[in-house]
Design an enzyme around this catalytic site. Structure first.
Site, mmCIF file in Angstrom:
data_model
loop_
_atom_site.group_PDB
_atom_site.id
_atom_site.type_symbol
_atom_site.label_atom_id
_atom_site.label_comp_id
_atom_site.label_asym_id
_atom_site.label_seq_id
_atom_site.Cartn_x
_atom_site.Cartn_y
_atom_site.Cartn_z
ATOM 1 N N GLU A 80 0.852 -1.185 0.000
ATOM 2 C CA GLU A 80 0.000 0.000 0.000
ATOM 3 C C GLU A 80 0.893 1.242 0.000
ATOM 4 O O GLU A 80 1.940 1.275 0.667
ATOM 5 C CB GLU A 80 -0.882 0.002 1.254
ATOM 6 C CG GLU A 80 -1.826 1.188 1.341
ATOM 7 C CD GLU A 80 -2.605 1.230 2.646
ATOM 8 O OE1 GLU A 80 -3.692 1.817 2.654
ATOM 9 O OE2 GLU A 80 -2.114 0.672 3.671
ATOM 10 N N LYS A 179 -10.390 0.617 -1.197
ATOM 11 C CA LYS A 179 -10.291 0.375 0.255
ATOM 12 C C LYS A 179 -11.521 0.921 0.973
ATOM 13 O O LYS A 179 -11.909 2.078 0.800
ATOM 14 C CB LYS A 179 -9.013 1.023 0.797
ATOM 15 C CG LYS A 179 -8.752 0.757 2.275
ATOM 16 C CD LYS A 179 -7.439 1.411 2.703
ATOM 17 C CE LYS A 179 -7.144 1.180 4.173
ATOM 18 N NZ LYS A 179 -5.888 1.863 4.593
ATOM 19 N N CYS A 212 -4.730 -3.252 4.177
ATOM 20 C CA CYS A 212 -4.299 -2.743 5.484
ATOM 21 C C CYS A 212 -5.392 -2.830 6.559
ATOM 22 O O CYS A 212 -5.735 -3.910 7.013
ATOM 23 C CB CYS A 212 -3.762 -1.320 5.334
ATOM 24 S SG CYS A 212 -2.627 -0.831 6.652
#
Length: 497
Positions: A80, A179, A212
């Site tokens: 990321e 995300k 993440c």
């Protein structure tokens, strides 16, 4: 007759596909990248400056991709923020963004770069994949225009998304994921209106992808595994390590084990921000991993994985996480209970005062049972058994049930729960269990020096986390990290955030 240059990538792709089909395993790669960061600025830089920085990072990533392909890897994950870093405002991120189309458009940017306007980053990533006959996973920024007909449209007339992309071995865009669970400070990005469960099929299994902070929540992470039945999760991350439970290698390997899937975790490398820790994780433990706070170099990892881990004979049994703990009487109460703070959460602790024994500590509905035997009880080291059953509210809100055996930084009990990286005490025996109300529990064992213990522990079908033999290194922590998703507070209105 030799194939023409135009046909060569297709021939190489066919050979790669046949190679993967010939086996129930595949070679996976992850690259931990020391990202070249932009200078902090409130105002956008010229597009040419933004592209120059991204190309510097992609130069490094391309070297890792070539090396992985030369070693026979079928897929590589990069981190990321790995192409442009962080330190952005909403305005200053804009020159780094590209319009990323839905993969349904059937597009190979390497051979058709202008189809969706200027897309130099996607073109280069696509060519890296195509020229090396390897799946490439990267994290970039997507921009989508909107107008007043959309009541959620931001004032500047566009959505910005933190986005993962996957290009197959021919360079075709096969996955795009926005995300969903943005971390604090990601104000340059918008929340997608709905969580996306993104999957794609390969000759070596079904893959899902998320980013993440997503790994701590039900959507899309658990949905991909439980409902979409993916074999392998691709996980670009920029993870800041937090001891004792949330270092990257510790939690990501535990998630793979608890969920019964492979996880390819590629972290950024920035020691000043406690960012390190990448790995290739199977349900039975880490196949390879790296944790390096000593140097600033990137690191390539390659390991073999089962393409369909659920079908593997080595696949762990289905676990009833509270079965053993509910079947036994509460172990002795030793009168040494006290409260300690871990990551702002108030744990109930009890000191392990003897070299061995059976101990229970409870908080609310969670009782944690520990049977243990230290190789040697050291006067200068204190270990505790801890329990937490409650809503975590620091840097995100999520409900936890945690049972943990951990070392305190000193003999001063008020330090218990604070980060500690080194220990001297080995354990001949540990068996940890808890009366969990959730079926989502992630088993962690962390050794001195922040090292994993692959192959040295297992989870029994009745929910006990046990060591197989005496620990090979001193113990920092042994933890059952439970996430009770049903008790999370209602999600904020993602679209208006």
């Amino acid at each position: 007759m030799l194939p023409s240059q135009a046909l060569l990538p297709a021939v190489l792709f066919a050979l790669a596909a046949l190679r993967a089909l010939a086996s129930d395993t595949f070679l996976a790669a992850v690259y931990e990248h020391a990202v070249i960061l932009p200078q902090p600025t409130q105002e956008p830089v010229p597009a040419s400056n933004a592209l120059a920085l991204m190309n510097r990072n992609m130069d490094v990533l391309e070297g890792a991709i070539k090396e992985a392909a030369q070693q026979g890897a079928h897929i590589i994950v990069t981190p990321e923020d790995g192409i442009y870093g962080w330190r952005f405002t909403r305005e200053s991120i804009y020159p780094y963004l590209e319009d990323i189309p839905d993969p349904a458009v059937n597009w190979i940017p390497c051979t058709d770069p202008s189809r969706f306007g200027p897309t130099p980053v996607q073109e280069r990533l696509s060519c890296m994949a195509r020229n090396n006959s390897i799946y490439v996973v990267a994290n970039i920024g997507d921009k989508k225009p909107c107008d007043s007909s959309d009541p959620s449209c931001p004032r500047d007339g566009r959505y910005h998304y933190n986005t993962d992309v996957v290009f197959d071995a021919q360079g075709k865009l096969v996955a795009r994921y926005h995300k969903y669970n943005l971390f604090l400070g990601e104000n340059q990005f918008n929340y997608p209106k709905e969580p996306e469960a993104v999957t794609f099929e390969t000759p070596f299994g079904k893959f899902g992808i998320f980013t993440c902070f997503d790994i701590l929540f039900y959507e899309p992470a658990v949905v991909l595994v439980n409902k979409m039945q993916v074999d392998t999760v691709l996980f670009p991350t920029a993870w800041m390590n937090v001891l004792p439970f949330l270092t990257a290698i510790e939690f990501h390997s535990a998630w793979a084990m608890g969920m019964g899937v492979n996880v390819l975790a590629a972290n950024t490398h920035n020691t000043s921000m406690e960012m390190t820790g990448s790995g290739i994780y199977a349900p039975t433990g880490a196949r390879t991993y790296s944790y390096n706070m000593k140097t600033e170099e990137g690191h390539l990892l390659i390991a073999e994985l089962d393409a369909h881990p659920r079908l593997s004979s080595a696949s762990p049994p289905t676990v009833s996480w509270n079965s053993y703990a509910l079947s036994v009487e509460r172990f002795s109460h030793n009168g040494h209970e006290f409260t300690g703070i871990i990551f702002e959460d108030p744990f109930t602790f009890t000191e392990l005062t003897k070299p061995g024994g059976n101990v229970t500590v409870c908080q609310k509905d969670l009782c944690c049972h520990l049977s243990y035997k230290m190789a040697e009880k050291r006067d200068e080291e204190v270990y505790v058994l801890g329990a937490f059953d409650g809503l975590h509210v620091f840097e995100g809100q999520y409900y936890l049930q945690i049972c943990t055996l951990l070392k305190c930084p000193s003999t001063n009990m008020s330090t218990c729960g604070q980060p500690v990286e080194m220990a001297q005490t080995k354990f001949d025996v540990f068996s940890l269990s808890g009366t969990f109300g959730t079926s989502h529990v992630f088993p962690e064992v962390l050794y001195s020096g922040v090292q994993l213990a692959p192959g040295e522990f297992e989870v029994l079908a009745d929910g006990r986390l046990i060591n197989r033999n005496a620990t090979s290194k001193p113990v920092l922590s042994v933890t059952l990290f439970g996430r009770w998703y049903e008790k999370d507070p209602p999600s904020m209105d993602q679209a208006s955030a």
